[in-house]
Enzyme design. Structure first.
Site, PDB file in Angstrom:
ATOM      1  N   PRO A  43       0.819  -1.209   0.000  1.00 13.90           N
ATOM      2  CA  PRO A  43       0.000   0.000   0.000  1.00 13.90           C
ATOM      3  C   PRO A  43       0.860   1.270   0.000  1.00 13.90           C
ATOM      4  O   PRO A  43       1.932   1.290   0.589  1.00 13.90           O
ATOM      5  CB  PRO A  43      -0.773  -0.080   1.317  1.00 13.90           C
ATOM      6  CG  PRO A  43      -0.619  -1.458   1.803  1.00 13.90           C
ATOM      7  CD  PRO A  43       0.600  -2.034   1.198  1.00 13.90           C
TER       8      PRO A  43
ATOM      9  N   GLU B 257      18.332   5.081  28.077  1.00 14.22           N
ATOM     10  CA  GLU B 257      18.651   5.623  26.746  1.00 14.22           C
ATOM     11  C   GLU B 257      20.131   5.964  26.616  1.00 14.22           C
ATOM     12  O   GLU B 257      20.733   5.738  25.560  1.00 14.22           O
ATOM     13  CB  GLU B 257      17.786   6.856  26.442  1.00 14.22           C
ATOM     14  CG  GLU B 257      16.281   6.586  26.383  1.00 14.22           C
ATOM     15  CD  GLU B 257      15.895   5.431  25.481  1.00 14.22           C
ATOM     16  OE1 GLU B 257      16.637   5.100  24.532  1.00 14.22           O
ATOM     17  OE2 GLU B 257      14.842   4.808  25.738  1.00 14.22           O
TER      18      GLU B 257
ATOM     19  N   HIS C 130      22.035   2.863  25.714  1.00 15.12           N
ATOM     20  CA  HIS C 130      22.045   2.609  24.262  1.00 15.12           C
ATOM     21  C   HIS C 130      23.013   3.550  23.559  1.00 15.12           C
ATOM     22  O   HIS C 130      23.846   3.140  22.756  1.00 15.12           O
ATOM     23  CB  HIS C 130      20.656   2.873  23.661  1.00 15.12           C
ATOM     24  CG  HIS C 130      19.630   1.840  23.987  1.00 15.12           C
ATOM     25  ND1 HIS C 130      19.826   0.500  23.801  1.00 15.12           N
ATOM     26  CD2 HIS C 130      18.351   1.959  24.457  1.00 15.12           C
ATOM     27  CE1 HIS C 130      18.729  -0.162  24.152  1.00 15.12           C
ATOM     28  NE2 HIS C 130      17.821   0.710  24.562  1.00 15.12           N
TER      29      HIS C 130
ATOM     30  N   ASP D 238      13.448  -4.241  23.281  1.00 14.78           N
ATOM     31  CA  ASP D 238      14.871  -4.444  23.017  1.00 14.78           C
ATOM     32  C   ASP D 238      15.189  -5.934  22.972  1.00 14.78           C
ATOM     33  O   ASP D 238      15.899  -6.414  22.094  1.00 14.78           O
ATOM     34  CB  ASP D 238      15.712  -3.800  24.124  1.00 14.78           C
ATOM     35  CG  ASP D 238      15.597  -2.284  24.122  1.00 14.78           C
ATOM     36  OD1 ASP D 238      15.109  -1.737  23.113  1.00 14.78           O
ATOM     37  OD2 ASP D 238      15.985  -1.661  25.128  1.00 14.78           O
TER      38      ASP D 238
ATOM     39  N   THR E 284       2.406   2.765  -2.451  1.00 21.90           N
ATOM     40  CA  THR E 284       3.553   2.880  -3.343  1.00 21.90           C
ATOM     41  C   THR E 284       3.195   3.603  -4.640  1.00 21.90           C
ATOM     42  O   THR E 284       4.046   3.816  -5.483  1.00 21.90           O
ATOM     43  CB  THR E 284       4.125   1.495  -3.685  1.00 21.90           C
ATOM     44  OG1 THR E 284       3.035   0.629  -3.989  1.00 21.90           O
ATOM     45  CG2 THR E 284       4.906   0.931  -2.526  1.00 21.90           C
ATOM     46  N   GLY E 285       1.932   3.946  -4.812  1.00 26.24           N
ATOM     47  CA  GLY E 285       1.566   4.750  -5.976  1.00 26.24           C
ATOM     48  C   GLY E 285       0.864   3.967  -7.073  1.00 26.24           C
ATOM     49  O   GLY E 285       0.886   4.368  -8.229  1.00 26.24           O
ATOM     50  N   LYS E 286       0.197   2.870  -6.740  1.00 27.47           N
ATOM     51  CA  LYS E 286      -0.480   2.078  -7.765  1.00 27.47           C
ATOM     52  C   LYS E 286      -1.657   2.845  -8.358  1.00 27.47           C
ATOM     53  O   LYS E 286      -1.803   2.944  -9.579  1.00 27.47           O
ATOM     54  CB  LYS E 286      -0.949   0.739  -7.177  1.00 27.47           C
ATOM     55  CG  LYS E 286       0.196  -0.134  -6.699  1.00 27.47           C
ATOM     56  CD  LYS E 286      -0.267  -1.464  -6.154  1.00 27.47           C
ATOM     57  CE  LYS E 286      -1.079  -1.343  -4.895  1.00 27.47           C
ATOM     58  NZ  LYS E 286      -0.341  -0.790  -3.746  1.00 27.47           N
ATOM     59  N   THR E 287      -2.475   3.404  -7.482  1.00 22.48           N
ATOM     60  CA  THR E 287      -3.613   4.186  -7.958  1.00 22.48           C
ATOM     61  C   THR E 287      -3.132   5.380  -8.765  1.00 22.48           C
ATOM     62  O   THR E 287      -3.662   5.691  -9.842  1.00 22.48           O
ATOM     63  CB  THR E 287      -4.456   4.662  -6.757  1.00 22.48           C
ATOM     64  OG1 THR E 287      -4.750   3.548  -5.938  1.00 22.48           O
ATOM     65  CG2 THR E 287      -5.731   5.318  -7.220  1.00 22.48           C
TER      66      THR E 287
HETATM   67  P1  ADP Z   1      -1.511   2.804  -3.606  1.00 25.08           P
HETATM   68  O1  ADP Z   1      -2.636   2.866  -4.556  1.00 25.08           O
HETATM   69  O2  ADP Z   1      -0.338   2.036  -4.116  1.00 25.08           O
HETATM   70  O3  ADP Z   1      -1.884   2.368  -2.241  1.00 25.08           O
HETATM   71  P2  ADP Z   1      -1.589   5.612  -3.973  1.00 25.08           P
HETATM   72  O4  ADP Z   1      -1.406   5.721  -5.427  1.00 25.08           O
HETATM   73  O5  ADP Z   1      -2.981   5.722  -3.478  1.00 25.08           O
HETATM   74  O6  ADP Z   1      -0.952   4.296  -3.421  1.00 25.08           O
HETATM   75  O7  ADP Z   1      -0.666   6.697  -3.274  1.00 25.08           O
HETATM   76  C1  ADP Z   1      -1.157   7.625  -2.352  1.00 25.08           C
HETATM   77  C2  ADP Z   1      -0.473   8.951  -2.500  1.00 25.08           C
HETATM   78  O8  ADP Z   1       0.917   8.857  -2.187  1.00 25.08           O
HETATM   79  C3  ADP Z   1      -0.507   9.470  -3.916  1.00 25.08           C
HETATM   80  O9  ADP Z   1      -1.663  10.189  -4.144  1.00 25.08           O
HETATM   81  C4  ADP Z   1       0.727  10.337  -3.974  1.00 25.08           C
HETATM   82  O10 ADP Z   1       0.493  11.613  -3.444  1.00 25.08           O
HETATM   83  C5  ADP Z   1       1.679   9.625  -3.075  1.00 25.08           C
HETATM   84  N1  ADP Z   1       2.553   8.717  -3.840  1.00 25.08           N
HETATM   85  C6  ADP Z   1       2.584   7.380  -3.715  1.00 25.08           C
HETATM   86  N2  ADP Z   1       3.499   6.849  -4.548  1.00 25.08           N
HETATM   87  C7  ADP Z   1       4.052   7.870  -5.219  1.00 25.08           C
HETATM   88  C8  ADP Z   1       5.062   7.957  -6.219  1.00 25.08           C
HETATM   89  N3  ADP Z   1       5.674   6.867  -6.692  1.00 25.08           N
HETATM   90  N4  ADP Z   1       5.376   9.181  -6.708  1.00 25.08           N
HETATM   91  C9  ADP Z   1       4.761  10.277  -6.230  1.00 25.08           C
HETATM   92  N5  ADP Z   1       3.810  10.249  -5.288  1.00 25.08           N
HETATM   93  C10 ADP Z   1       3.456   9.077  -4.767  1.00 25.08           C
HETATM   94 ZN    ZN Z   2      15.839   0.384  24.931  1.00 25.97          ZN
HETATM   95 MG    MG Z   3      -4.599   2.636  -4.020  1.00 24.99          MG
END
Ligand code: ADP
Ligand code: ZN
Ligand code: MG
Length: 632
Positions: free
Chosen positions: A216, A436, A439, A517, A218-221
């Site tokens: 989710p 902390e 660490h 941890d 990554t910009g599929k839509t």
């Molecule tokens: P998915 O459909 O893979 O879940 P979305 O296309 O809905 O993801 O991405 C949500 C928003 O995140 C987009 O509207 C955009 O603003 C941003 N976004 C995600 N991927 C990209 C990308 N590769 N380049 C630029 N913006 C991105």
């Molecule tokens: Zn710790």
């Molecule tokens: Mg989507």
């Protein structure tokens, strides 16, 4: 009274629906407090005239003047032979007075319309209306709602389009960044939509469906929209979960509607989001198959087979679970192309940041390069969100442009949590500070550990009392090629928190705050033993890399070793952890005065940046080479 009242009602309400309503209301109206009985009813006999008599008198030309009172439904008639000061005759009017008016006109009688002179009647009328109007409004509301409800129940199987259509998405390939391979592959789809002749001329079959696979955000839509935008075709979209409804048959009819609409608008692009919601393997799954889903899927397959490749419709579907899809969907002629849309690497993150920085005021001192480096694992959506958060912080701080500070704060906010108010100085705060610092000090003193970025005891949402953060080692973490020394030091550093607590407060005072941890340690140590062959148990990789339960169907075959081996592995993991813990405690013990000073400073400042931290440490002891490099 009742009659009169209803009449008034009829006059005020015009549409047929409302008329029907008033008769229903009439009964209740009687009970309403009505005003004085209208005047005409009490008039003496001699003063009235019937409608028919009036017409007669007009015809005989005995009438001099008529005043029509619409509100009172009464006409005042002045006869020619009467004296001027005599009061006029009252005639009760009918609903429609066309005939009267025609007669008046034909006989050239003077007539005028006047509004009721009887203010008492008008007031009582008003009061009545004030009661009635809200009542009517209420009734109407009621009627409308129940009408809607029955509509819904009746037409669920009919066209209730739940898909969206965008004539122009306005998204271009330029807006999508960091997923270059996917873009390249899909460039071709744009050409299919724009110039299908190019392909059909040489007998090439245009693919119908493309499956975008990736996590989710990554910009599929976005990518699908960009294809439609580049090709300049309408974008139809529907989510797989919207296909699957309560009523059997709805999903299938939606698919039909969608394709029908799409054919009317070809060339166009159909986007089916979350296709796994409908496209799961049929007849599979716990608890038997889902009839509705299967019907929907069958309809989808039928529709996809039903149009020729050159109709100019391309279907793009998105999923993050390609493994659960029905094989029939992936067959040639359906979604025969799969394009992987993965989380971006550093370069990809940089270009995504550049895209989203376009419409924001970013201070020139900000290095997006550095931001990209600090955001491993962020998807496009995360990065877009990050810059937006930074912009919000900037506005809140009343600054002109986003600076590195706001971006860093936004990163922490997204990765760790919202900052909360600092704790008051207390034993709890000291304990957190020691943990902390433990660490942080180990991160600074261990030879192969990544240098400290900062350590803080400002609490954050999600029960985080503080954290120590190292500079991200992108070479090693991105490639996954960890060295044994790095892993070992990481384990020791991770145990540093608990080690410091125990050294300072003693075993009985130790809190449960280190459970995260310990889990991380167990994980790393286990990997050293079973995956990387880094111990004397041997060079065999006992577990595959992809023990990803989420994606694999074959998650069952995890243990590829015997019971005996499992015991050995456990023993080895524990050995690594115990040795590292001893090492951590030794380092804390030997640097106790340094630890105390750092804790005092941390409690005072609440945050120590890596730079300052290393400076102080170097006053006490020689820093390892890697740490010196980070400071220069
Ligand atoms: P998915 O459909 O893979 O879940 P979305 O296309 O809905 O993801 O991405 C949500 C928003 O995140 C987009 O509207 C955009 O603003 C941003 N976004 C995600 N991927 C990209 C990308 N590769 N380049 C630029 N913006 C991105
Ligand atoms: Zn710790
Ligand atoms: Mg989507």
């Amino acid at each position: 009274m009742k009659n009169y009242e209803t009449k008034v009602k009829h006059k005020n309400l015009s549409s047929p629906k409302r008329l029907a309503l008033t008769s229903a209301l009439a009964a209740s109206l009687v009970m309403l407090p009505l005003g004085e009985t209208p005047v005409f009813a009490q008039k003496a006999e001699r003063n009235t005239l019937s409608y028919g008599e009036l017409i007669q008198k007009i015809k005989k030309d005995q009438v001099q003047k008529v005043e029509l009172d619409e509100t009172e439904q009464v006409a005042k008639v002045y006869l020619k032979n009467k004296k001027q000061d005599e009061s006029p005759l009252q005639v009760r009017l009918l609903e429609q007075n066309n005939e009267l008016i025609n007669q008046l006109r034909d006989n050239k009688v003077d007539f005028a319309e006047v509004s009721s002179a009887n203010s008492r009647a008008a007031v009582s009328l008003l009061i009545n209306l004030m009661w009635i109007l809200p009542l009517v409004a209420l009734m109407l509301l009621f009627l409308r709602r129940s009408a809607n409800a029955s509509n819904q129940a009746m037409s669920f199987g009919k066209t209730r389009a739940r898909f969206q259509m965008e004539a122009k998405t306005g998204v271009k390939f330029d807006d999508v960044a960091g997923i270059e391979e996917a873009k390249e592959e899909l460039q071709e789809v744009v050409t299919f939509l724009k110039q299908p002749e190019k392909f059909t001329a040489v007998g090439a079959r245009i693919p119908k469906g493309v499956l975008l696979v990736g996590p989710p955000g990554t910009g599929k839509t976005l990518l699908a929209k960009a294809i439609a935008g580049e090709a300049g075709v309408p974008f139809f979209s529907i989510s797989g979960s919207e296909f699957v409804e309560m009523f059997v048959g709805v999903g299938a009819s939606r698919v039909r509607d969608l394709f029908k609409k799409a054919k009317e608008n070809a060339p166009c692009l159909i986007f089916i989001d979350e296709i796994d919601a409908v496209g799961r393997q049929r007849g599979a799954g716990i608890g038997g198959g889902n009839d509705e889903r299967e019907q929907t899927l069958n309809q989808l397959l039928t529709e996809m087979d039903g149009f020729e490749g050159n109709t100019g419709i391309i279907i793009i579907a998105a999923t993050n679970r390609p493994d659960v899809l029905d094989a029939a969907l992936l067959r040639p002629g359906r979604f025969d192309r799969q394009v992987i849309v993965d989380a971006p690497d550093r370069k990809g993150r940089l270009s995504i940041l550049q895209v989203h920085a376009r419409n924001k005021k970013i201070d020139p001192s900000v290095s997006l390069e550095v931001v990209a480096r600090r955001t491993p694992g962020f998807t496009g959506a995360d990065l877009a969100n990050l810059l937006n958060e930074a912009a919000i912080l900037t506005a809140r701080r009343r600054k002109e442009a986003v600076t590195q500070l706001e971006i860093d704060d936004a990163i922490d906010r997204l990765t760790i949590g919202l900052t909360l108010n600092p704790l008051l100085d207390s034993k709890k705060k000291r304990l957190i500070a020691y943990h902390e610092i433990g660490h942080a000090l180990l991160a600074t003193l261990l030879k192969h550990s990544d240098p400290l970025n900062k350590v803080t005891i400002i609490p954050r949402s999600g029960g985080i009392g503080g954290f120590s953060q190292q500079i991200y080692n992108e070479e090693m973490i991105d490639s996954g090629l960890y060295t044994r020394a790095w892993l070992q030091d990481n384990i020791t550093m991770t145990l540093g928190g608990k080690a410091a607590e125990v050294e300072v407060f003693g075993e009985p005072e130790v809190t449960g705050g280190a459970s995260g941890d310990l889990k991380a340690v167990a994980n790393l140590a286990r990997k050293m033993v079973t995956m990387y062959g880094m111990t004397d148990l041997g060079l065999v990789a006992l577990e595959g890399q992809g023990s990803d339960v989420f994606l694999g169907r074959d998650w069952m075959n995890r243990s590829e070793y015997s019971e005996e081996m499992a015991v050995k592995i456990d023993r080895k993991v524990r050995e690594i952890a115990i040795n590292s813990y001893e090492e951590a405690r030794r380092i804390i013990r030997e640097n106790r005065s340094l630890v105390d000073r750092l804790v005092d400073l941390l409690i005072e400042q609440e945050t120590i940046e890596g730079e300052q931290f290393r400076e102080i440490v170097s006053e006490y002891t020689q820093l390892p080479e890697k740490q010196l490099a980070a400071s220069s």
